[in-house]
Enzyme design. Structure first.
Site, PDB file in Angstrom:
ATOM      1  N   GLU A 141     -10.747  90.361 128.609  1.00 38.67           N
ATOM      2  CA  GLU A 141     -10.112  91.356 129.478  1.00 38.67           C
ATOM      3  C   GLU A 141      -9.870  92.737 128.833  1.00 38.67           C
ATOM      4  OE1 GLU A 141      -8.745  91.209 132.830  1.00 38.67           O
ATOM      5  OE2 GLU A 141      -8.507  93.305 132.330  1.00 38.67           O
ATOM      6  N   GLY A 249      -4.639 111.028 143.349  1.00 40.56           N
ATOM      7  CA  GLY A 249      -5.331 111.825 144.361  1.00 40.56           C
ATOM      8  C   GLY A 249      -4.689 113.179 144.508  1.00 40.56           C
TER       9      GLY A 249
END
Ligand code: COA
Length: 417
Positions: A141, A249
């Site tokens: 991972e 964003g």
């Protein structure tokens, strides 16, 4: 109509640890017959990793292998290879996430499998894609999070690269692989031919870091990134920096302290300043005078004092718990949420009701909780059943392949690998 859309699809599940098992578990939930092939004696390493009950399969295993059957097989022995060959001939998909080259070394190359069963789909997870200069590396991972760009962009400017707790390298790669398998099955419906499907953990992580690649190209062009905390008072180098808790964003956001943060490490909410919701935000926090103030009324005007604005909101939050705050802010249409702990999620009534937190029975462990299907259907009910014990279904699988009870007894004497 079957309530399990993947019923009839037989999957040889040669996966271990997390990336592969997460993929096949999801396919099993949706009705596929998933036969987990494991080493006699030990099985998937996660059966014994991080155990909370001595001698009982660990939650690490049970939470990634529900709804499957378990077949123990030494696939390096002659009899094991023979059984696997029979299984390949009558299955639809083989999924594996061994270290690079392990399946080939076992004698089951793609070419060989394709000859045995031209309709077979062979799906693999590897750390890096075929032909990549790191293709020989074994990967877990956190290695993938570093290789795929997540670590360099996570954390705070003054701290080291940081790993996310979300399994971007493991489960995320498994989810990509599941999409690949379903796509290949649809392709096979049309052509009758199987194909190889591969997802590298690096690629799957990078796919989730798409907006950071966006930011690199913006940075290259203009030299700054206005939504990052480094703007406008800090400094940018020529690579995307760690953005702390900034929104990714166009809507600024940050994690804000609530009542009790001094003693409760998770007394915080995430607060988003949506451009068009500026007036409701001002009303919610009692700063009506900011609504028409030219110094605050546009996103551009707010940018250089965004942290001061968040600090003002924190003053408003000081006498409200994270849940009280969200209950007020939701009335003003402000995108926000309490920072939830695992303990709170485990006991969340809505998640229990929707099946996202599911209680499962296990033959040896008894009842435990798992994360159920995040995908909800109008017609298909996803039932989560306990994970199999090691080799629990060996006999029934061998019987279905035509072996006699005498032959099956012989296989039980095979060496533990
Ligand atoms: N019978 C006989 N042999 C078996 C077997 C079985 N049922 N199942 C596995 N083996 C053998 C393999 O053939 C391999 O043998 P070889 O290396 O001698 O050819 C051996 O077991 C070890 O397999 P490997 O997958 O390399 O295990 P590992 O413990 O050394 O590495 C990983 C673990 C996860 C690092 C590695 O599998 C990997 O990089 N996988 C791809 C990326 C990945 O999925 N990582 C994330 C996992 S969450």
């Amino acid at each position: 109509m079957s309530n399990k859309p993947l019923e009839g699809i037989k999957i040889i599940d040669f996966t271990h640890v997390q990336a592969g098992p997460a993929c096949t578990q999801m396919l099993a939930w949706f009705g596929a017959d998933v036969i987990k092939v494991e080493r006699p004696g030990s099985g998937d390493v996660t059966r014994s990793q991080l155990r909370d009950i001595p001698g009982v399969d660990a939650l690490y295993f049970t939470m990634l292998n529900s709804n499957k059957r378990s077949l123990t097989l030494d696939t390096k022995s002659e009899s094991g290879k023979e059984i696997l060959t029979k299984l390949i001939k009558e299955s639809d998909v083989l999924v594996e996430n061994f270290g690079p080259g392990a399946l080939d070394r076992m004698g089951f190359t793609w070419e060989h499998i394709h000859t045995l069963n031209p309709g077979m789909i062979v799906a693999s997870v590897k750390g890096f894609s075929d032909g990549h200069h790191y293709e020989d590396l074994k990967v877990y991972e956190n290695v993938a999070q570093c290789a795929g760009g997540a670590a360099s962009t996570t954390g705070f400017d003054d701290g080291p690269p940081t790993i996310s707790a979300a399994a971007l390298g493991d489960s995320n790669t498994g989810m990509h692989l599941a999409i690949g398998i379903l796509t290949a099955l649809r392709g096979r419906d049309k052509t009758g031919q199987g194909q190889k499907v591969a997802v590298s953990m690096q690629d799957a992580v990078l796919n989730l870091c798409r907006v950071k690649m966006r930011d690199q190209q913006r940075l290259d062009r203009v030299g700054y990134l206005e939504e990052y905390p480094q703007y406008p008072h800090g400094k940018f180098d020529d690579y995307v920096p760690r953005g702390g808790n900034a929104g990714g964003g166009g809507q600024p956001g940050w994690v804000l302290k609530c009542k009790g943060w001094e003693t409760d490490a998770n007394a915080y909410i995430y607060f988003t300043i949506q451009g068009h919701a500026w007036a409701p935000i001002c009303r919610a926090i009692g700063k009506d005078e900011w609504i028409d103030d030219p110094a605050y009324m546009t996103a551009g005007a707010r940018q250089d004092k965004i942290m001061d604005i968040f600090a003002t909101i924190e003053i408003w939050l000081a006498d409200k718990t994270k849940f009280e705050a969200v209950d007020i802010l939701r009335k003003f249409d402000i995108p926000c949420a309490p920072v939830m702990t695992m303990k709170e999620l485990l006991n969340d009534e809505s998640l229990r009701a929707s099946g996202t937190i599911a209680e499962v029975d296990h033959k040896e462990r008894g009842k435990y909780f798992t994360v159920g299907s995040p995908i909800k259907f109008s017609e298909t009910t996803v039932e989560i059943t306990g994970s199999p014990l090691l080799g629990e279904h060996t006999d029934e699988v061998l019987e279905s392949l035509g072996y006699t009870s005498q032959q099956i007894a012989g296989f039980h004497d095979q060496k533990v690998v």
